[in-house]
Structure formats: C-alpha cells, structure tokens
Write an enzyme that holds these catalytic residues in place. Structure first.
Site, short mmCIF file in Angstrom:
data_model
loop_
_atom_site.label_atom_id
_atom_site.label_comp_id
_atom_site.label_asym_id
_atom_site.label_seq_id
_atom_site.Cartn_x
_atom_site.Cartn_y
_atom_site.Cartn_z
N ASP A 83 29.27 -38.77 -33.44
CA ASP A 83 28.59 -37.61 -32.31
C ASP A 83 28.22 -38.79 -30.54
O ASP A 83 27.84 -38.22 -29.66
CB ASP A 83 27.67 -36.97 -32.58
CG ASP A 83 27.89 -36.54 -33.91
OD1 ASP A 83 29.64 -36.14 -34.30
OD2 ASP A 83 27.06 -35.80 -34.67
N GLU A 107 37.94 -46.24 -35.41
CA GLU A 107 36.87 -45.99 -37.01
C GLU A 107 37.18 -47.85 -37.27
O GLU A 107 37.66 -48.56 -37.78
CB GLU A 107 37.91 -45.28 -37.98
CG GLU A 107 38.13 -43.81 -37.51
CD GLU A 107 36.80 -43.35 -37.41
OE1 GLU A 107 35.88 -44.12 -38.13
OE2 GLU A 107 36.71 -41.93 -36.97
#
Length: 238
Positions: free
Chosen positions: A12, A87
């Site tokens: 986030d 990622e």
C-alpha cells in the site's frame, strides 16, 4: 551509467504505481523497456496498482533468465534501455544476479520494486539479494498506515481476519474477498474456505497481533467507557 535500483516499502505504499509511472516517463522520452512482474494480485502477466492502474507485463517464472530475455529482444532489433521489475521480492537470488549482470555488461537500467520482508518479518531471498547488490536501495516516501493511524512498518497475513505468523512464505491473497468485500462473492463460491488476506500494521500492533478485524470486534462488543482503551489490552482481539 546504468544502475540497479531497488525501491522498497510495505504494501500500500505505491510501489506498483511508481513502477507504471517510471515506465511511462521513460517511454515518453523514446527509451525502450520491458515490464516484468511475478504473482501480481490481479493475475499473471500484469502489473496492477491498487489505484486501478494496470498494464501487461512478462510473467517471471522459475526458468526466467533476464540475460536471455534482453539478448533475445536486442538480437531481433528491439530497443531495451531499461527493465521494470515489479513484485521483485519473488525473484530468486540467481535472477537478481542476472539483473545485476544486465546492468553491468549491457548498460541496461533496472528498476526493481518489492517488499523487503514477509508476514513473519523475515527477508524474502530475492529482496535480500537486491539489498546486497543494488547500486541504490530507496524506501518509498508514501507511508502506508496501520488501522490505528500510525505509520505501517510490517506486512501481516490474515486468515479470515485473524493474523497468522506461520505458513508458506508466498501465498497470494484472495483479492475478491479481502478488505471487507465478502458480500460481493457470487453465491456459488464456497465461502467456508478460509480467506487469506494481507494488512499493513505498525510495529506495536504487529507484535501484539491486533488487526483491523480484531479492533472492530472489540469496538462492537466492548462497553462504551469515558476514556480511551488500547485495543492491544483487550484479550478478545487475537
């Protein structure tokens, strides 16, 4: 000079959003690049942001060799000036070393984005290798927040809203059902199956295993008091 830069932060904090923005900026200046991702929460072969931004990407798997990926494209006449690697915590240490070699020997910029530690506060092997090899490690300035309003410093895994500290290191959360969206699940889905989700917590609430679910549970059951009570002190939240 080409660089290997690792952008790190909790969930986030805008890592994927920044990855897409950097890709746009470089392409707008005529540079050629390749986007990579691995186990994105929106599915394979995609980079997605919680803000709703999304674009296609090359899925990184165990057999992916970044050196071969660049060589193959360049030998067919494609420009490869930079790589966007989202990622990146899921990459193997060997793949991180391949990226370092691409930077040093081909002059390709590598911008990697990932979480440093897992839900047990242990370093991902890929992230550890990035920290060891990167020219720069940058912690993103956008602060994720704990449910209490403090700066979030840890990633917590929840199962049906309850924080857990044991299990496989890589488990992709159930995006459709986490964050209070269970009401949107089609009736044919087996709702009895445990819902795996993730939440960012401050160190205080991570250490005491108090999630937003636990805090809400306390608020709904406890009597109103003329003073504030720390959710950590209520034994029913865990």
């Amino acid at each position: 000079m080409a660089e290997l830069i690792f952008f790190s932060g909790t969930m986030d904090c805008g890592k994927s959003t920044l990855a897409l923005q950097m890709d746009y900026n470089h392409r707008a200046r005529g540079r050629g690049g390749v986007r990579f991702s691995c186990n994105d929460r929106a599915g394979g072969s995609v980079i997605s942001s919680r803000l709703g931004l999304q674009t296609d990407a090359v899925e990184v798997v165990d057999t992916t060799d970044f050196w071969d990926e660049v060589v193959r494209r360049r030998t067919t006449g494609l420009k490869v000036d930079y790589l966007i690697c989202d990622e990146a915590q899921f990459y193997s240490p060997g793949q991180v070393e391949q990226l370092a070699r691409v930077v040093d020997e081909m002059g390709v910029d590598v911008f990697a984005f990932g979480i440093t530690s897992d839900f047990r506060t242990r370093l991902f092997p890929g992230s550890q290798r990035f920290v060891e090899l990167a020219d720069r490690v940058q912690v993103l300035q956008v602060e994720a927040l704990c449910w209490c309003g403090r700066r979030a410093t840890h990633n917590a895994r929840t199962v049906d809203g309850i924080m857990v500290v044991e299990g496989e290191q890589v488990v992709v959360g159930d995006v459709a059902r986490e964050a209070g969206q269970a009401e949107a699940i089609p009736e044919q889905v087996d709702v009895s199956h445990p819902v795996v989700g993730y939440e960012t917590l401050c160190r205080r609430h991570y250490m005491r295993r108090v999630t937003a679910h636990g805090a809400n549970l306390m608020a709904s059951r406890d009597q109103l008091l003329p003073f504030d009570v720390d959710a950590c002190l209520w034994h029913g939240v865990s």
